[in-house]
Each structure stands twice: as C-alpha cells, then as structure tokens.
Design a protein around this motif. Structure first.
Motif, PDB file in Angstrom:
ATOM      1  N   ILE A   1       0.853  -1.189   0.000  1.00 36.93           N
ATOM      2  CA  ILE A   1       0.000   0.000   0.000  1.00 36.93           C
ATOM      3  C   ILE A   1       0.888   1.237   0.000  1.00 36.93           C
ATOM      4  CG2 ILE A   1      -1.842   1.225   1.177  1.00 36.93           C
ATOM      5  CD1 ILE A   1      -2.698  -1.509   0.227  1.00 36.93           C
ATOM      6  N   ASN A   2       0.569   2.193  -0.850  1.00 33.93           N
ATOM      7  CA  ASN A   2       1.259   3.473  -0.814  1.00 33.93           C
ATOM      8  C   ASN A   2       0.253   4.560  -0.455  1.00 33.93           C
ATOM      9  OD1 ASN A   2       0.620   5.194  -3.511  1.00 33.93           O
ATOM     10  ND2 ASN A   2       0.635   3.002  -4.012  1.00 33.93           N
ATOM     11  N   TYR A   3       0.631   5.376   0.505  1.00 33.99           N
ATOM     12  CA  TYR A   3      -0.264   6.384   1.074  1.00 33.99           C
ATOM     13  C   TYR A   3       0.215   7.796   0.740  1.00 33.99           C
ATOM     14  CZ  TYR A   3      -1.628   2.497   4.204  1.00 33.99           C
ATOM     15  OH  TYR A   3      -2.048   1.301   4.726  1.00 33.99           O
ATOM     16  N   LYS A   4      -0.741   8.668   0.431  1.00 29.25           N
ATOM     17  CA  LYS A   4      -0.441  10.088   0.260  1.00 29.25           C
ATOM     18  C   LYS A   4      -1.622  10.910   0.749  1.00 29.25           C
ATOM     19  CE  LYS A   4       2.771   9.722  -3.643  1.00 29.25           C
ATOM     20  NZ  LYS A   4       3.076  10.109  -5.052  1.00 29.25           N
ATOM     21  N   VAL A   5      -1.336  12.174   1.080  1.00 31.13           N
ATOM     22  CA  VAL A   5      -2.377  13.116   1.492  1.00 31.13           C
ATOM     23  C   VAL A   5      -2.539  14.165   0.400  1.00 31.13           C
ATOM     24  CG1 VAL A   5      -3.084  14.847   3.193  1.00 31.13           C
ATOM     25  CG2 VAL A   5      -1.805  12.812   3.931  1.00 31.13           C
ATOM     26  N   TYR A   6      -3.788  14.399   0.013  1.00 28.42           N
ATOM     27  CA  TYR A   6      -4.107  15.517  -0.874  1.00 28.42           C
ATOM     28  C   TYR A   6      -4.515  16.703  -0.001  1.00 28.42           C
ATOM     29  CZ  TYR A   6      -4.296  12.392  -4.973  1.00 28.42           C
ATOM     30  OH  TYR A   6      -3.992  11.519  -5.983  1.00 28.42           O
ATOM     31  N   LYS A   7      -3.821  17.811  -0.161  1.00 27.41           N
ATOM     32  CA  LYS A   7      -4.072  18.970   0.701  1.00 27.41           C
ATOM     33  C   LYS A   7      -5.193  19.832   0.138  1.00 27.41           C
ATOM     34  CE  LYS A   7      -1.128  20.719   3.377  1.00 27.41           C
ATOM     35  NZ  LYS A   7      -0.020  21.476   4.018  1.00 27.41           N
ATOM     36  N   THR A   8      -6.360  19.227   0.087  1.00 27.05           N
ATOM     37  CA  THR A   8      -7.572  19.942  -0.290  1.00 27.05           C
ATOM     38  C   THR A   8      -8.597  19.768   0.819  1.00 27.05           C
ATOM     39  OG1 THR A   8      -8.627  18.086  -1.421  1.00 27.05           O
ATOM     40  CG2 THR A   8      -7.101  19.430  -2.719  1.00 27.05           C
ATOM     41  N   ALA A   9      -9.566  20.663   0.848  1.00 30.90           N
ATOM     42  CA  ALA A   9     -10.540  20.691   1.946  1.00 30.90           C
ATOM     43  C   ALA A   9     -11.620  19.631   1.825  1.00 30.90           C
ATOM     44  CB  ALA A   9     -11.185  22.076   2.027  1.00 30.90           C
ATOM     45  N   ASP A  10     -11.645  18.871   0.741  1.00 27.86           N
ATOM     46  CA  ASP A  10     -12.664  17.836   0.568  1.00 27.86           C
ATOM     47  C   ASP A  10     -12.577  16.807   1.687  1.00 27.86           C
ATOM     48  OD1 ASP A  10     -13.277  19.096  -1.801  1.00 27.86           O
ATOM     49  OD2 ASP A  10     -12.117  17.713  -3.031  1.00 27.86           O
ATOM     50  N   VAL A  11     -13.731  16.348   2.140  1.00 25.34           N
ATOM     51  CA  VAL A  11     -13.789  15.265   3.125  1.00 25.34           C
ATOM     52  C   VAL A  11     -13.910  13.976   2.328  1.00 25.34           C
ATOM     53  CG1 VAL A  11     -15.036  14.315   5.093  1.00 25.34           C
ATOM     54  CG2 VAL A  11     -14.872  16.791   4.803  1.00 25.34           C
ATOM     55  N   ASN A  12     -12.772  13.355   2.038  1.00 21.92           N
ATOM     56  CA  ASN A  12     -12.783  12.218   1.124  1.00 21.92           C
ATOM     57  C   ASN A  12     -11.568  11.344   1.348  1.00 21.92           C
ATOM     58  OD1 ASN A  12     -13.750  10.574  -0.897  1.00 21.92           O
ATOM     59  ND2 ASN A  12     -13.859  12.178  -2.449  1.00 21.92           N
ATOM     60  N   ALA A  13     -11.641  10.134   0.838  1.00 22.97           N
ATOM     61  CA  ALA A  13     -10.527   9.189   0.818  1.00 22.97           C
ATOM     62  C   ALA A  13     -10.885   8.122  -0.195  1.00 22.97           C
ATOM     63  CB  ALA A  13     -10.307   8.566   2.195  1.00 22.97           C
ATOM     64  N   PHE A  14      -9.877   7.502  -0.778  1.00 26.26           N
ATOM     65  CA  PHE A  14     -10.145   6.396  -1.693  1.00 26.26           C
ATOM     66  C   PHE A  14      -8.940   5.464  -1.733  1.00 26.26           C
ATOM     67  CE2 PHE A  14      -8.325   9.679  -4.502  1.00 26.26           C
ATOM     68  CZ  PHE A  14      -7.332   8.959  -5.166  1.00 26.26           C
ATOM     69  N   ALA A  15      -9.196   4.245  -2.176  1.00 26.78           N
ATOM     70  CA  ALA A  15      -8.137   3.263  -2.416  1.00 26.78           C
ATOM     71  C   ALA A  15      -8.394   2.638  -3.780  1.00 26.78           C
ATOM     72  CB  ALA A  15      -8.136   2.187  -1.331  1.00 26.78           C
ATOM     73  N   THR A  16      -7.329   2.326  -4.503  1.00 20.97           N
ATOM     74  CA  THR A  16      -7.475   1.780  -5.843  1.00 20.97           C
ATOM     75  C   THR A  16      -6.818   0.416  -5.946  1.00 20.97           C
ATOM     76  OG1 THR A  16      -5.497   2.985  -6.569  1.00 20.97           O
ATOM     77  CG2 THR A  16      -7.624   4.045  -6.922  1.00 20.97           C
ATOM     78  N   ALA A  17      -7.095  -0.257  -7.057  1.00 18.26           N
ATOM     79  CA  ALA A  17      -6.703  -1.654  -7.224  1.00 18.26           C
ATOM     80  C   ALA A  17      -5.201  -1.878  -7.222  1.00 18.26           C
ATOM     81  CB  ALA A  17      -7.311  -2.207  -8.519  1.00 18.26           C
ATOM     82  N   ASP A  18      -4.411  -0.828  -7.438  1.00 19.33           N
ATOM     83  CA  ASP A  18      -2.954  -0.973  -7.429  1.00 19.33           C
ATOM     84  C   ASP A  18      -2.362  -0.796  -6.040  1.00 19.33           C
ATOM     85  OD1 ASP A  18      -3.572   1.826  -7.449  1.00 19.33           O
ATOM     86  OD2 ASP A  18      -1.469   2.216  -7.926  1.00 19.33           O
ATOM     87  N   GLY A  19      -3.203  -0.533  -5.045  1.00 17.61           N
ATOM     88  CA  GLY A  19      -2.719  -0.352  -3.681  1.00 17.61           C
ATOM     89  C   GLY A  19      -2.466   1.096  -3.297  1.00 17.61           C
ATOM     90  N   SER A  20      -2.949   2.027  -4.093  1.00 16.31           N
ATOM     91  CA  SER A  20      -2.820   3.453  -3.750  1.00 16.31           C
ATOM     92  C   SER A  20      -3.950   3.859  -2.819  1.00 16.31           C
ATOM     93  CB  SER A  20      -2.869   4.321  -5.011  1.00 16.31           C
ATOM     94  OG  SER A  20      -1.778   4.048  -5.863  1.00 16.31           O
ATOM     95  N   VAL A  21      -3.597   4.514  -1.730  1.00 16.74           N
ATOM     96  CA  VAL A  21      -4.580   5.079  -0.802  1.00 16.74           C
ATOM     97  C   VAL A  21      -4.317   6.573  -0.717  1.00 16.74           C
ATOM     98  CG1 VAL A  21      -5.384   5.170   1.590  1.00 16.74           C
ATOM     99  CG2 VAL A  21      -4.826   2.965   0.547  1.00 16.74           C
ATOM    100  N   ARG A  22      -5.344   7.354  -0.978  1.00 13.76           N
ATOM    101  CA  ARG A  22      -5.217   8.801  -0.904  1.00 13.76           C
ATOM    102  C   ARG A  22      -6.250   9.340   0.084  1.00 13.76           C
ATOM    103  NH1 ARG A  22      -1.407   7.102  -2.876  1.00 13.76           N
ATOM    104  NH2 ARG A  22      -0.405   7.609  -4.879  1.00 13.76           N
ATOM    105  N   VAL A  23      -5.771  10.137   1.019  1.00 15.85           N
ATOM    106  CA  VAL A  23      -6.618  10.722   2.055  1.00 15.85           C
ATOM    107  C   VAL A  23      -6.585  12.236   1.894  1.00 15.85           C
ATOM    108  CG1 VAL A  23      -7.061  10.891   4.533  1.00 15.85           C
ATOM    109  CG2 VAL A  23      -6.014   8.811   3.589  1.00 15.85           C
TER     110      VAL A  23
END
Length: 251
Positions: free
Chosen positions: A87-109
C-alpha cells in the motif's frame, strides 16, 4: 452469454465498418472493447496506477515532511501491506472530506477528512476503502468504467489501447475514482471489512461508528464517495455499535 454476444456484435460492427471505410482506428477501438471485457487483475491495477499518477499531478500532494504526511505515516505505520498487496499512502491537501483506495494499492486521504477525524477514525475510513479493494469492488468498478470508455471509443472511432490510455481517457478514470459509488451490499461488506481489520489489529471498532456519525453531521454534502449514494450514515454507525455490543466489546 450476453457478454459474448455483445463482444461479437461489437467486433462484427467494427470489422464491417473497417472493410467499408478502411478505418484502422475502429479496429483498435474494437480491440480495446474486447480487452475491457477480458482484463486481468494486473491490467486493472496498471490502469489504476496510471490514473492515480495523473491525480497525483493534479492535486496538491503533501510533501514528505509535511505535518499531514507525518501524521498519516504514523497512523498507518503498521499497515504497509494488505495481504500481499503493498500500500502506498499520500495526502491531498484539499478541503474535501474524502478518501479512496485503488486496485494498485494506492490510498489517498484528503486533508479535509484528516481535519475532521481522529487518528483512529482516519484508520477506520482507510480500512473501509481498502475493503473495497480486498473485496474486488474497486477492480470490478474500474473494469466497468473501462468497458464504457471502450464502447464510447468504438462509437467515436477513437484510437487507444488498454494499458496505454490517452490523457483524456485517464481523465475519465480519475473522475471515476474520486466519484466512485458502490452498491449498498458492497458498502456493508466494506464496513464489515473495516470492522474486522480494526478488531484483528487490536484497535477499538468504535471509531468506525463515530466516523460515520461525524460524516452524518456533514449533511451529505462534500462527504466521501462511499457515502454519496448512501446517506444513512447514522444507521451504519448504529449497526456497528449494535454489533460491538452483541460481541461484548462495547456497552
């Protein structure tokens, strides 16, 4: 049987049009349609990786030494793999209340979700999103999106093959990822995955319930994709609380 008929019909249409017009792009689009129906897990992961790379270029990504990155790294320190999937994790610095994970193991919060949630609530949401990957919901939804893209390309005589998507095609995939929605059954199963994930790793399961309660207070606007079509956040929170009580791990 319906899928086979659809593929055969589409290929026949492409072949006939090609013979009549000598249009090679139709052949390529027709092959893309067939590929979309026969994609394996590795190919879906490859497309997901391309889409996430484009998203990482589009959204402001928190730097390695950013407080949000450091906080997320601390939250997920024990969870660098799910099964055999890194799993690779990153933070998107936007005000949206969101998160997702994709089939390649990417998790973005998204920053907005981290601002709203405690550490354990963030982990509970990540567990839910990873649940969609583990349950293959993300894979199946991506394949469906690719099928729709391939069918559109046949109709528009556009070129491009799966695995080397054009920028415009990838833009469609990134829109899908941010706005993906799943069935009620899939959402419940992802909730259950997160519950089991938290319990298995020695965390309290109650932050999963409280994360839903906080999202319910958002009024359904600006919330994460996994709530967009299922605004019954309070009911989902209550279901978690009832289950925890029935198992004797909460009052």
């Amino acid at each position: 049987m319906i899928r086979i008929a659809l593929i055969t019909l589409s290929l026949s249409s492409v072949s006939a049009a090609t013979l009549a017009q000598g249009n090679s792009s139709l052949v390529q689009a027709g092959m893309e349609l067939i590929s979309a129906y026969t994609l394996n897990d590795a190919q879906v992961a490859s497309v997901a990786k391309q889409a996430v790379q484009q998203m990482d270029a589009k959204y402001p990504v928190a730097a390695a030494n950013d407080p949000y990155t450091l906080r997320l790294n601390r939250i997920v320190a024990r969870h660098q793999k799910v099964g055999n999937l890194p799993i690779n994790y990153k933070v998107y610095k936007t005000a949206d209340v969101n998160a997702f994970a994709t089939a390649d193991g990417s998790v973005r919060v998204f920053k907005g979700l981290m601002d709203l949630m405690t550490d354990n609530e963030v982990l509970a949401v990540i567990g839910h999103e990873i649940g969609h990957v583990a349950n293959r919901d993300s894979r199946d939804a991506m394949k469906a999106a690719l099928k729709r893209s391939a069918i559109r390309n046949v109709g528009a005589s556009q070129s491009g093959v799966i695995g080397q998507l054009s920028r415009s095609q990838l833009a469609g995939m990134t829109d899908y990822i941010v706005g993906a929605s799943f069935s009620r059954k899939q959402e419940t199963e992802a909730d259950d995955y997160s519950y089991a994930f938290l319990k298995r790793n020695g965390y309290s399961v109650m932050p999963l319930a409280s994360s839903f309660e906080k999202l319910a207070q958002q009024g359904g606007s600006g919330g994460p994709a996994f709530l967009s079509t299922h605004p019954d956040s309070k009911a989902r929170a209550q279901r978690i609380r009832d289950r925890a009580r029935s198992e004797g791990i909460a009052r």
